[in-house]
Design a protein around this motif. Structure first.
Motif, PDB file in Angstrom:
ATOM      1  N   VAL A  20       0.850  -1.191   0.000  1.00  9.38           N
ATOM      2  CA  VAL A  20       0.000   0.000   0.000  1.00  9.38           C
ATOM      3  C   VAL A  20       0.887   1.241   0.000  1.00  9.38           C
ATOM      4  N   ASP A  21       0.259   2.416  -0.096  1.00  9.50           N
ATOM      5  CA  ASP A  21       1.011   3.662  -0.011  1.00  9.50           C
ATOM      6  C   ASP A  21       0.466   4.474   1.157  1.00  9.50           C
ATOM      7  N   MET A  22       1.144   4.333   2.288  1.00 19.13           N
ATOM      8  CA  MET A  22       0.738   5.088   3.484  1.00 19.13           C
ATOM      9  C   MET A  22       1.664   6.282   3.696  1.00 19.13           C
ATOM     10  N   SER A  58       4.653  -0.618   3.253  1.00 20.14           N
ATOM     11  CA  SER A  58       4.587   0.710   2.629  1.00 20.14           C
ATOM     12  C   SER A  58       5.931   1.430   2.835  1.00 20.14           C
ATOM     13  N   HIS A  59       6.120   2.479   2.058  1.00 16.91           N
ATOM     14  CA  HIS A  59       7.236   3.363   2.363  1.00 16.91           C
ATOM     15  C   HIS A  59       6.667   4.589   3.075  1.00 16.91           C
ATOM     16  N   GLN A  60       7.527   5.364   3.691  1.00 17.18           N
ATOM     17  CA  GLN A  60       7.150   6.656   4.259  1.00 17.18           C
ATOM     18  C   GLN A  60       8.312   7.617   4.034  1.00 17.18           C
ATOM     19  N   GLY A  61       8.083   8.669   3.267  1.00 18.85           N
ATOM     20  CA  GLY A  61       9.109   9.668   3.012  1.00 18.85           C
ATOM     21  C   GLY A  61      10.245   9.134   2.158  1.00 18.85           C
ATOM     22  N   ARG A  62      11.264   9.962   2.039  1.00 25.41           N
ATOM     23  CA  ARG A  62      12.454   9.562   1.287  1.00 25.41           C
ATOM     24  C   ARG A  62      13.658   9.664   2.213  1.00 25.41           C
ATOM     25  N   VAL A  63      14.590   8.743   2.050  1.00 26.43           N
ATOM     26  CA  VAL A  63      15.797   8.757   2.881  1.00 26.43           C
ATOM     27  C   VAL A  63      16.440  10.150   2.777  1.00 26.43           C
ATOM     28  N   LEU A 115       9.585   0.344   4.108  1.00 31.75           N
ATOM     29  CA  LEU A 115      10.308  -0.440   3.099  1.00 31.75           C
ATOM     30  C   LEU A 115      11.623   0.214   2.685  1.00 31.75           C
ATOM     31  N   ARG A 116      11.673   1.549   2.766  1.00 30.70           N
ATOM     32  CA  ARG A 116      12.882   2.247   2.308  1.00 30.70           C
ATOM     33  C   ARG A 116      14.032   2.149   3.304  1.00 30.70           C
ATOM     34  N   LEU A 117      13.804   1.420   4.431  1.00 31.89           N
ATOM     35  CA  LEU A 117      14.930   1.076   5.304  1.00 31.89           C
ATOM     36  C   LEU A 117      15.864   0.123   4.573  1.00 31.89           C
ATOM     37  N   PHE A 151      -1.356   2.883  -5.584  1.00 32.45           N
ATOM     38  CA  PHE A 151      -1.421   3.659  -6.835  1.00 32.45           C
ATOM     39  C   PHE A 151      -0.514   4.908  -6.816  1.00 32.45           C
ATOM     40  N   PRO A 152      -0.444   5.642  -5.676  1.00 29.87           N
ATOM     41  CA  PRO A 152       0.413   6.837  -5.691  1.00 29.87           C
ATOM     42  C   PRO A 152       1.893   6.527  -5.947  1.00 29.87           C
ATOM     43  N   SER A 153       2.321   5.287  -5.756  1.00 30.03           N
ATOM     44  CA  SER A 153       3.732   4.983  -6.058  1.00 30.03           C
ATOM     45  C   SER A 153       3.850   4.025  -7.244  1.00 30.03           C
ATOM     46  N   SER A 154       2.836   3.986  -8.088  1.00 24.16           N
ATOM     47  CA  SER A 154       2.845   3.048  -9.225  1.00 24.16           C
ATOM     48  C   SER A 154       3.826   3.462 -10.313  1.00 24.16           C
ATOM     49  N   HIS A 155       4.406   4.664 -10.190  1.00 22.72           N
ATOM     50  CA  HIS A 155       5.403   5.107 -11.180  1.00 22.72           C
ATOM     51  C   HIS A 155       6.815   4.728 -10.753  1.00 22.72           C
ATOM     52  N   ARG A 156       6.956   4.052  -9.639  1.00 20.02           N
ATOM     53  CA  ARG A 156       8.276   3.643  -9.161  1.00 20.02           C
ATOM     54  C   ARG A 156       8.533   2.186  -9.548  1.00 20.02           C
ATOM     55  N   SER A 157       9.771   1.867  -9.924  1.00 18.92           N
ATOM     56  CA  SER A 157      10.052   0.454 -10.215  1.00 18.92           C
ATOM     57  C   SER A 157      10.955  -0.113  -9.129  1.00 18.92           C
ATOM     58  N   SER A 201       5.329  20.032  -4.379  1.00 19.68           N
ATOM     59  CA  SER A 201       6.727  20.333  -4.062  1.00 19.68           C
ATOM     60  C   SER A 201       7.729  19.415  -4.769  1.00 19.68           C
ATOM     61  N   LYS A 202       7.267  18.296  -5.367  1.00 19.53           N
ATOM     62  CA  LYS A 202       8.229  17.379  -5.997  1.00 19.53           C
ATOM     63  C   LYS A 202       8.563  17.882  -7.412  1.00 19.53           C
ATOM     64  N   VAL A 203       9.347  18.946  -7.439  1.00 23.73           N
ATOM     65  CA  VAL A 203       9.564  19.693  -8.678  1.00 23.73           C
ATOM     66  C   VAL A 203      10.282  18.868  -9.742  1.00 23.73           C
ATOM     67  N   VAL A 204      11.289  18.101  -9.334  1.00 24.01           N
ATOM     68  CA  VAL A 204      12.074  17.339 -10.321  1.00 24.01           C
ATOM     69  C   VAL A 204      11.149  16.388 -11.085  1.00 24.01           C
ATOM     70  N   ASP A 205      10.331  15.638 -10.331  1.00 22.27           N
ATOM     71  CA  ASP A 205       9.388  14.691 -10.955  1.00 22.27           C
ATOM     72  C   ASP A 205       8.439  15.411 -11.911  1.00 22.27           C
ATOM     73  N   ARG A 206       7.918  16.533 -11.468  1.00 24.29           N
ATOM     74  CA  ARG A 206       6.917  17.254 -12.266  1.00 24.29           C
ATOM     75  C   ARG A 206       7.530  17.772 -13.577  1.00 24.29           C
ATOM     76  N   GLY A 374      -0.256  11.613  -6.886  1.00 25.43           N
ATOM     77  CA  GLY A 374       0.227  12.916  -7.336  1.00 25.43           C
ATOM     78  C   GLY A 374       1.104  12.701  -8.568  1.00 25.43           C
ATOM     79  N   GLY A 375       2.398  12.452  -8.315  1.00 27.04           N
ATOM     80  CA  GLY A 375       3.364  12.269  -9.415  1.00 27.04           C
ATOM     81  C   GLY A 375       3.003  11.110 -10.334  1.00 27.04           C
ATOM     82  N   ALA A 376       2.466  10.031  -9.770  1.00 23.98           N
ATOM     83  CA  ALA A 376       2.116   8.864 -10.589  1.00 23.98           C
ATOM     84  C   ALA A 376       1.035   9.235 -11.595  1.00 23.98           C
TER      85      ALA A 376
HETATM   86  C1  3PG Z   1       3.860  10.033  -3.410  1.00 29.56           C
HETATM   87  O1  3PG Z   1       3.474  10.542  -2.364  1.00 29.56           O
HETATM   88  O2  3PG Z   1       3.926  10.673  -4.482  1.00 29.56           O
HETATM   89  C2  3PG Z   1       4.201   8.578  -3.415  1.00 29.56           C
HETATM   90  O3  3PG Z   1       4.103   8.031  -2.134  1.00 29.56           O
HETATM   91  C3  3PG Z   1       5.566   8.338  -4.000  1.00 29.56           C
HETATM   92  O4  3PG Z   1       6.551   8.894  -3.178  1.00 29.56           O
HETATM   93  P1  3PG Z   1       8.008   9.155  -3.801  1.00 29.56           P
HETATM   94  O5  3PG Z   1       7.858  10.285  -4.771  1.00 29.56           O
HETATM   95  O6  3PG Z   1       8.884   9.482  -2.632  1.00 29.56           O
HETATM   96  O7  3PG Z   1       8.425   7.884  -4.487  1.00 29.56           O
END
Ligand code: 3PG
Length: 402
Positions: A20-22, A58-63, A115-117, A151-157, A201-206, A374-376
Protein backbone atom coordinates in the motif's frame (compact mmCIF):
# COMPACT_ATOMS: atom_id res chain seq x y z
CA UNK A 1 -9.52 -5.49 -17.30
CA UNK A 2 -6.09 -6.54 -18.50
CA UNK A 3 -5.01 -6.98 -14.89
CA UNK A 4 -6.25 -9.42 -12.25
CA UNK A 5 -8.17 -8.23 -9.20
CA UNK A 6 -9.07 -9.68 -5.81
CA UNK A 7 -12.13 -11.23 -7.49
CA UNK A 8 -9.78 -13.64 -9.28
CA UNK A 9 -8.39 -15.17 -6.06
CA UNK A 10 -9.66 -16.99 -2.99
CA UNK A 11 -7.41 -15.57 -0.29
CA UNK A 12 -8.81 -17.45 2.73
CA UNK A 13 -5.97 -19.19 4.57
CA UNK A 14 -3.38 -17.63 2.24
CA UNK A 15 -0.44 -15.42 3.22
CA UNK A 16 -0.61 -12.27 1.15
CA UNK A 17 1.79 -9.38 0.61
CA UNK A 18 -0.22 -6.15 0.40
CA UNK A 19 1.79 -3.20 -0.94
CA UNK A 20 0.00 0.00 0.00
CA UNK A 21 1.01 3.66 -0.01
CA UNK A 22 0.74 5.09 3.48
CA UNK A 23 3.17 7.89 2.69
CA UNK A 24 1.62 10.68 4.79
CA UNK A 25 2.55 14.29 5.55
CA UNK A 26 4.66 14.27 8.74
CA UNK A 27 5.22 17.11 11.22
CA UNK A 28 9.00 17.60 11.06
CA UNK A 29 9.26 18.49 14.76
CA UNK A 30 7.06 15.88 16.45
CA UNK A 31 7.37 13.34 13.58
CA UNK A 32 3.62 12.74 14.01
CA UNK A 33 1.34 12.05 11.06
CA UNK A 34 -0.49 15.25 10.10
CA UNK A 35 -3.00 13.87 7.61
CA UNK A 36 -4.17 10.26 7.53
CA UNK A 37 -6.23 9.87 4.34
CA UNK A 38 -3.58 7.66 2.68
CA UNK A 39 -3.87 5.22 5.61
CA UNK A 40 -7.64 5.19 5.31
CA UNK A 41 -7.45 4.50 1.58
CA UNK A 42 -5.09 1.62 2.31
CA UNK A 43 -7.80 -0.22 4.21
CA UNK A 44 -10.05 -0.70 1.20
CA UNK A 45 -8.67 -4.11 0.19
CA UNK A 46 -8.59 -5.42 3.75
CA UNK A 47 -12.37 -5.85 3.77
CA UNK A 48 -11.95 -8.47 1.03
CA UNK A 49 -9.11 -10.26 2.79
CA UNK A 50 -11.02 -11.69 5.76
CA UNK A 51 -9.49 -15.03 6.75
CA UNK A 52 -6.15 -14.34 5.05
CA UNK A 53 -2.83 -13.65 6.74
CA UNK A 54 -2.09 -10.13 5.56
CA UNK A 55 1.39 -8.60 5.55
CA UNK A 56 1.09 -4.89 4.79
CA UNK A 57 4.08 -2.95 3.53
CA UNK A 58 4.59 0.71 2.63
CA UNK A 59 7.24 3.36 2.36
CA UNK A 60 7.15 6.66 4.26
CA UNK A 61 9.11 9.67 3.01
CA UNK A 62 12.45 9.56 1.29
CA UNK A 63 15.80 8.76 2.88
CA UNK A 64 17.35 12.07 3.93
CA UNK A 65 14.05 13.98 3.93
CA UNK A 66 12.27 15.25 7.02
CA UNK A 67 9.28 12.96 6.47
CA UNK A 68 11.39 9.78 6.50
CA UNK A 69 10.34 7.78 9.54
CA UNK A 70 9.29 4.32 10.76
CA UNK A 71 5.77 2.94 10.55
CA UNK A 72 4.88 2.62 14.23
CA UNK A 73 2.47 5.56 14.21
CA UNK A 74 0.93 4.33 10.97
CA UNK A 75 0.14 1.01 12.69
CA UNK A 76 -1.62 2.86 15.51
CA UNK A 77 -3.70 4.94 13.10
CA UNK A 78 -4.53 1.86 11.03
CA UNK A 79 -5.63 0.01 14.14
CA UNK A 80 -7.94 2.90 15.09
CA UNK A 81 -9.46 3.12 11.62
CA UNK A 82 -10.02 -0.62 11.28
CA UNK A 83 -10.90 -1.43 14.86
CA UNK A 84 -8.71 -4.52 14.48
CA UNK A 85 -5.39 -5.54 15.97
CA UNK A 86 -2.44 -4.63 13.78
CA UNK A 87 0.92 -6.06 14.75
CA UNK A 88 3.69 -3.61 13.95
CA UNK A 89 7.00 -5.36 13.18
CA UNK A 90 10.07 -3.19 13.52
CA UNK A 91 11.82 -4.95 10.66
CA UNK A 92 11.39 -5.43 6.91
CA UNK A 93 13.41 -8.38 5.60
CA UNK A 94 15.37 -9.67 8.61
CA UNK A 95 14.71 -12.79 10.68
CA UNK A 96 12.34 -10.87 12.99
CA UNK A 97 10.02 -10.06 10.08
CA UNK A 98 10.35 -13.51 8.54
CA UNK A 99 9.53 -15.28 11.83
CA UNK A 100 6.52 -13.05 12.45
CA UNK A 101 5.20 -13.88 8.99
CA UNK A 102 5.79 -17.63 9.42
CA UNK A 103 3.90 -17.60 12.75
CA UNK A 104 0.81 -15.75 11.50
CA UNK A 105 -2.68 -17.22 11.88
CA UNK A 106 -5.64 -16.74 9.55
CA UNK A 107 -7.11 -13.27 10.12
CA UNK A 108 -3.84 -11.78 11.44
CA UNK A 109 -2.56 -8.50 10.01
CA UNK A 110 0.97 -7.24 10.39
CA UNK A 111 2.53 -4.00 9.22
CA UNK A 112 6.22 -4.15 8.33
CA UNK A 113 8.51 -1.21 8.90
CA UNK A 114 9.30 1.44 6.25
CA UNK A 115 10.31 -0.44 3.10
CA UNK A 116 12.88 2.25 2.31
CA UNK A 117 14.93 1.08 5.30
CA UNK A 118 16.16 -1.46 2.73
CA UNK A 119 18.67 0.16 0.39
CA UNK A 120 17.20 -1.78 -2.54
CA UNK A 121 13.84 -0.07 -2.20
CA UNK A 122 15.49 3.25 -3.04
CA UNK A 123 16.52 2.24 -6.54
CA UNK A 124 14.67 1.82 -9.82
CA UNK A 125 15.01 -1.65 -11.39
CA UNK A 126 13.92 -3.63 -14.42
CA UNK A 127 11.40 -6.25 -13.31
CA UNK A 128 13.62 -9.38 -13.64
CA UNK A 129 16.34 -7.57 -11.65
CA UNK A 130 13.87 -6.38 -9.01
CA UNK A 131 12.77 -9.98 -8.49
CA UNK A 132 16.36 -10.95 -7.71
CA UNK A 133 16.84 -8.41 -4.94
CA UNK A 134 17.45 -9.69 -1.42
CA UNK A 135 14.07 -8.27 -0.37
CA UNK A 136 12.12 -10.29 -2.92
CA UNK A 137 14.29 -13.44 -2.64
CA UNK A 138 13.89 -13.59 1.13
CA UNK A 139 10.24 -12.67 1.47
CA UNK A 140 8.55 -13.99 -1.66
CA UNK A 141 8.86 -17.61 -0.50
CA UNK A 142 6.64 -16.73 2.48
CA UNK A 143 3.75 -15.41 0.36
CA UNK A 144 1.06 -17.02 -1.80
CA UNK A 145 -0.09 -13.80 -3.47
CA UNK A 146 1.15 -10.26 -4.12
CA UNK A 147 -1.51 -7.54 -4.01
CA UNK A 148 -0.45 -4.18 -5.38
CA UNK A 149 -2.57 -1.36 -4.04
CA UNK A 150 -0.19 1.62 -3.88
CA UNK A 151 -1.42 3.66 -6.83
CA UNK A 152 0.41 6.84 -5.69
CA UNK A 153 3.73 4.98 -6.06
CA UNK A 154 2.85 3.05 -9.22
CA UNK A 155 5.40 5.11 -11.18
CA UNK A 156 8.28 3.64 -9.16
CA UNK A 157 10.05 0.45 -10.22
CA UNK A 158 11.13 -0.57 -6.75
CA UNK A 159 11.35 -4.23 -5.65
CA UNK A 160 8.09 -4.04 -3.67
CA UNK A 161 6.24 -2.57 -6.67
CA UNK A 162 7.51 -4.76 -9.51
CA UNK A 163 9.71 -7.48 -7.98
CA UNK A 164 7.21 -9.66 -6.08
CA UNK A 165 4.77 -9.47 -8.98
CA UNK A 166 7.40 -11.04 -11.22
CA UNK A 167 7.68 -14.22 -9.13
CA UNK A 168 4.29 -14.55 -7.41
CA UNK A 169 0.69 -14.54 -8.63
CA UNK A 170 -0.21 -10.86 -8.48
CA UNK A 171 -3.34 -8.76 -8.64
CA UNK A 172 -4.48 -5.19 -8.11
CA UNK A 173 -5.96 -4.19 -4.78
CA UNK A 174 -9.29 -2.38 -4.71
CA UNK A 175 -7.78 1.09 -4.81
CA UNK A 176 -5.61 0.41 -7.86
CA UNK A 177 -8.53 -1.37 -9.53
CA UNK A 178 -10.82 1.64 -9.02
CA UNK A 179 -8.20 4.16 -10.18
CA UNK A 180 -7.33 2.21 -13.33
CA UNK A 181 -10.99 1.63 -14.30
CA UNK A 182 -11.96 5.24 -13.78
CA UNK A 183 -8.90 6.76 -15.43
CA UNK A 184 -9.11 4.47 -18.45
CA UNK A 185 -12.77 5.50 -18.82
CA UNK A 186 -12.02 9.22 -18.46
CA UNK A 187 -9.06 9.21 -20.83
CA UNK A 188 -11.27 7.98 -23.67
CA UNK A 189 -13.66 10.92 -23.31
CA UNK A 190 -11.38 13.87 -22.59
CA UNK A 191 -11.33 16.75 -25.02
CA UNK A 192 -9.25 19.92 -25.37
CA UNK A 193 -8.17 22.40 -24.48
CA UNK A 194 -6.36 20.53 -21.73
CA UNK A 195 -5.55 22.81 -18.83
CA UNK A 196 -3.08 21.61 -16.22
CA UNK A 197 -3.06 23.41 -12.86
CA UNK A 198 0.20 22.26 -11.41
CA UNK A 199 1.62 22.78 -7.95
CA UNK A 200 3.20 20.60 -5.30
CA UNK A 201 6.73 20.33 -4.06
CA UNK A 202 8.23 17.38 -6.00
CA UNK A 203 9.56 19.69 -8.68
CA UNK A 204 12.07 17.34 -10.32
CA UNK A 205 9.39 14.69 -10.95
CA UNK A 206 6.92 17.25 -12.27
CA UNK A 207 9.36 18.88 -14.66
CA UNK A 208 10.21 15.53 -16.19
CA UNK A 209 6.55 14.82 -16.92
CA UNK A 210 5.51 18.27 -18.16
CA UNK A 211 7.35 18.04 -21.46
CA UNK A 212 5.74 14.65 -22.24
CA UNK A 213 2.32 16.05 -21.37
CA UNK A 214 2.75 19.00 -23.71
CA UNK A 215 4.11 16.85 -26.53
CA UNK A 216 1.25 14.34 -26.17
CA UNK A 217 -1.41 17.06 -26.34
CA UNK A 218 -2.37 16.61 -22.69
CA UNK A 219 -1.36 20.08 -21.59
CA UNK A 220 -2.30 22.97 -23.87
CA UNK A 221 -1.96 25.39 -20.98
CA UNK A 222 -0.03 24.92 -17.75
CA UNK A 223 -1.04 27.18 -14.86
CA UNK A 224 1.71 27.02 -12.27
CA UNK A 225 1.24 27.27 -8.52
CA UNK A 226 3.20 26.43 -5.36
CA UNK A 227 6.92 25.69 -5.32
CA UNK A 228 7.05 24.86 -9.03
CA UNK A 229 5.65 28.33 -9.87
CA UNK A 230 8.46 29.89 -7.83
CA UNK A 231 11.00 27.87 -9.82
CA UNK A 232 9.59 29.26 -13.09
CA UNK A 233 9.57 32.79 -11.63
CA UNK A 234 13.27 32.35 -10.90
CA UNK A 235 13.87 30.98 -14.38
CA UNK A 236 12.24 34.11 -15.80
CA UNK A 237 14.38 36.31 -13.57
CA UNK A 238 11.37 37.71 -11.72
CA UNK A 239 12.57 36.14 -8.47
CA UNK A 240 16.20 37.09 -8.13
CA UNK A 241 17.33 35.08 -5.10
CA UNK A 242 17.68 31.33 -4.43
CA UNK A 243 14.58 29.61 -3.10
CA UNK A 244 16.46 27.04 -1.02
CA UNK A 245 14.98 23.97 -2.70
CA UNK A 246 16.75 20.73 -3.61
CA UNK A 247 18.74 20.65 -6.89
CA UNK A 248 17.67 24.26 -7.40
CA UNK A 249 20.02 25.33 -10.19
CA UNK A 250 19.23 22.17 -12.18
CA UNK A 251 15.44 22.63 -11.94
CA UNK A 252 15.63 26.36 -12.68
CA UNK A 253 17.68 25.53 -15.79
CA UNK A 254 15.08 22.93 -16.87
CA UNK A 255 12.26 25.40 -16.33
CA UNK A 256 14.17 27.95 -18.37
CA UNK A 257 14.48 25.51 -21.29
CA UNK A 258 10.79 24.61 -21.10
CA UNK A 259 9.72 28.26 -21.26
CA UNK A 260 12.05 28.75 -24.23
CA UNK A 261 10.66 25.72 -26.03
CA UNK A 262 6.97 26.34 -25.23
CA UNK A 263 6.62 30.10 -24.65
CA UNK A 264 2.81 30.15 -24.95
CA UNK A 265 2.03 27.21 -22.68
CA UNK A 266 3.10 28.32 -19.21
CA UNK A 267 1.39 30.84 -16.96
CA UNK A 268 3.10 32.02 -13.79
CA UNK A 269 1.68 34.12 -10.95
CA UNK A 270 1.75 37.89 -11.36
CA UNK A 271 0.87 38.52 -7.72
CA UNK A 272 1.28 36.42 -4.63
CA UNK A 273 0.60 36.44 -0.91
CA UNK A 274 3.48 36.28 1.54
CA UNK A 275 3.60 36.12 5.30
CA UNK A 276 5.04 39.19 6.98
CA UNK A 277 4.82 39.63 10.75
CA UNK A 278 2.32 36.77 10.89
CA UNK A 279 -0.02 38.49 8.42
CA UNK A 280 -1.07 37.91 4.79
CA UNK A 281 0.44 40.57 2.54
CA UNK A 282 -0.41 40.60 -1.19
CA UNK A 283 2.34 41.86 -3.46
CA UNK A 284 3.38 41.93 -7.09
CA UNK A 285 5.92 39.14 -7.70
CA UNK A 286 8.58 41.76 -8.50
CA UNK A 287 8.29 43.06 -4.92
CA UNK A 288 9.36 39.76 -3.39
CA UNK A 289 12.36 39.98 -1.09
CA UNK A 290 14.65 37.28 0.21
CA UNK A 291 13.20 35.64 3.30
CA UNK A 292 9.56 36.12 2.22
CA UNK A 293 7.51 32.97 2.68
CA UNK A 294 5.37 32.62 -0.45
CA UNK A 295 2.18 31.07 0.89
CA UNK A 296 -0.53 31.77 -1.68
CA UNK A 297 -1.50 33.19 -5.06
CA UNK A 298 -2.73 36.77 -5.29
CA UNK A 299 -6.20 37.80 -6.58
CA UNK A 300 -5.06 38.91 -10.06
CA UNK A 301 -3.41 35.55 -10.71
CA UNK A 302 -6.44 33.65 -9.48
CA UNK A 303 -8.77 35.68 -11.72
CA UNK A 304 -6.54 35.06 -14.71
CA UNK A 305 -6.20 31.32 -13.98
CA UNK A 306 -9.97 30.97 -13.53
CA UNK A 307 -10.54 32.32 -17.06
CA UNK A 308 -8.36 29.53 -18.50
CA UNK A 309 -10.17 26.93 -16.38
CA UNK A 310 -13.57 28.19 -17.61
CA UNK A 311 -12.49 27.73 -21.24
CA UNK A 312 -11.08 24.22 -20.74
CA UNK A 313 -12.38 20.91 -22.08
CA UNK A 314 -10.36 18.97 -19.52
CA UNK A 315 -8.81 20.23 -16.31
CA UNK A 316 -6.26 18.36 -14.29
CA UNK A 317 -5.23 19.92 -10.98
CA UNK A 318 -2.42 18.54 -8.87
CA UNK A 319 -0.90 20.11 -5.77
CA UNK A 320 -2.33 22.93 -3.63
CA UNK A 321 -1.87 26.55 -4.71
CA UNK A 322 -0.62 27.56 -1.28
CA UNK A 323 -0.57 26.87 2.43
CA UNK A 324 -4.34 26.31 2.47
CA UNK A 325 -4.32 24.66 5.91
CA UNK A 326 -3.80 28.20 7.26
CA UNK A 327 -7.01 30.32 6.94
CA UNK A 328 -4.95 33.35 5.82
CA UNK A 329 -3.60 31.48 2.82
CA UNK A 330 -6.45 29.26 1.64
CA UNK A 331 -7.74 31.82 -0.89
CA UNK A 332 -5.96 30.54 -4.03
CA UNK A 333 -6.50 26.82 -3.44
CA UNK A 334 -10.17 27.28 -2.53
CA UNK A 335 -10.91 29.64 -5.43
CA UNK A 336 -9.21 27.43 -8.04
CA UNK A 337 -10.89 24.28 -6.73
CA UNK A 338 -14.28 26.03 -6.85
CA UNK A 339 -13.50 27.11 -10.41
CA UNK A 340 -12.59 23.53 -11.37
CA UNK A 341 -15.70 22.14 -9.67
CA UNK A 342 -18.02 24.62 -11.42
CA UNK A 343 -16.45 24.28 -14.88
CA UNK A 344 -18.09 22.31 -17.70
CA UNK A 345 -14.80 20.48 -18.30
CA UNK A 346 -13.96 16.89 -17.43
CA UNK A 347 -12.11 17.31 -14.15
CA UNK A 348 -9.44 15.30 -12.39
CA UNK A 349 -8.00 16.44 -9.08
CA UNK A 350 -5.11 14.57 -7.56
CA UNK A 351 -3.07 14.12 -4.42
CA UNK A 352 -3.74 13.96 -0.69
CA UNK A 353 -3.66 17.71 0.00
CA UNK A 354 -6.23 18.60 -2.64
CA UNK A 355 -8.42 15.64 -1.68
CA UNK A 356 -8.49 17.03 1.87
CA UNK A 357 -9.15 20.56 0.55
CA UNK A 358 -12.07 19.36 -1.63
CA UNK A 359 -13.64 17.73 1.41
CA UNK A 360 -13.13 20.86 3.48
CA UNK A 361 -14.91 23.05 0.89
CA UNK A 362 -17.71 20.52 0.18
CA UNK A 363 -16.69 20.11 -3.48
CA UNK A 364 -15.91 16.39 -3.63
CA UNK A 365 -19.10 15.42 -5.48
CA UNK A 366 -18.49 17.97 -8.25
CA UNK A 367 -15.23 16.48 -9.53
CA UNK A 368 -15.22 13.68 -12.14
CA UNK A 369 -12.31 11.83 -10.61
CA UNK A 370 -10.31 12.39 -7.45
CA UNK A 371 -7.10 10.41 -7.61
CA UNK A 372 -5.01 9.35 -4.63
CA UNK A 373 -1.85 9.80 -6.70
CA UNK A 374 0.23 12.92 -7.34
CA UNK A 375 3.36 12.27 -9.41
CA UNK A 376 2.12 8.86 -10.59
CA UNK A 377 -1.00 10.43 -12.05
CA UNK A 378 0.92 13.15 -13.87
CA UNK A 379 2.95 10.37 -15.51
CA UNK A 380 -0.14 8.27 -16.21
CA UNK A 381 -1.63 11.22 -18.12
CA UNK A 382 1.44 11.36 -20.38
CA UNK A 383 0.35 7.97 -21.71
CA UNK A 384 3.44 6.21 -20.33
CA UNK A 385 2.71 2.73 -18.93
CA UNK A 386 3.38 2.90 -15.20
CA UNK A 387 5.76 0.20 -13.92
CA UNK A 388 3.20 -1.19 -11.47
CA UNK A 389 0.54 -1.51 -14.16
CA UNK A 390 3.07 -3.12 -16.48
CA UNK A 391 4.01 -5.62 -13.72
CA UNK A 392 0.33 -6.41 -13.09
CA UNK A 393 -0.36 -6.95 -16.79
CA UNK A 394 2.61 -9.28 -17.15
CA UNK A 395 1.55 -11.20 -14.03
CA UNK A 396 -1.98 -11.55 -15.44
CA UNK A 397 -0.66 -12.87 -18.74
CA UNK A 398 1.50 -15.45 -16.95
CA UNK A 399 -1.39 -16.49 -14.67
CA UNK A 400 -3.87 -16.86 -17.52
CA UNK A 401 -1.37 -18.89 -19.58
CA UNK A 402 -1.12 -21.54 -16.83
C1 3PG B 1 3.86 10.03 -3.41
O1 3PG B 1 3.47 10.54 -2.36
O2 3PG B 1 3.93 10.67 -4.48
C2 3PG B 1 4.20 8.58 -3.42
O3 3PG B 1 4.10 8.03 -2.13
C3 3PG B 1 5.57 8.34 -4.00
O4 3PG B 1 6.55 8.89 -3.18
P1 3PG B 1 8.01 9.15 -3.80
O5 3PG B 1 7.86 10.28 -4.77
O6 3PG B 1 8.88 9.48 -2.63
O7 3PG B 1 8.42 7.88 -4.49
Amino acid sequence: MRILTLDDFDTKGKTVFLRVDMNCPIDPTSMKIIETSRIKESTESLKDLEGAKVVIASHQGRVGNKDYTGMENHAKVLEQILGRKIKYVEDVIGSAAQNEIKNMKDGDIILLDNLRLCAEENYEFLSPDASQTIMVSRLSKLFDLCILDSFPSSHRSHPSIIGFAHVLPACAGRLVEREVRKLDEIMTITKGPHVLVLGGSKVVDRLEAIKELIQNGRADQVLLTGVIANVFLRAQGRVKFPLGIKREEEVVQKAHSLIGEYPDVFSVPVDIAVERNGKRVEIDVRELVKGDNIFDLGPKTVEYYLKSIQGAGTVFMSGPAGFFENENFKFGTEALLKGVADSFATTIVSGGHLTAALKRYGLTEKINHISTAGGALVLYLTGVKLPMIQALEEAATRYRAK
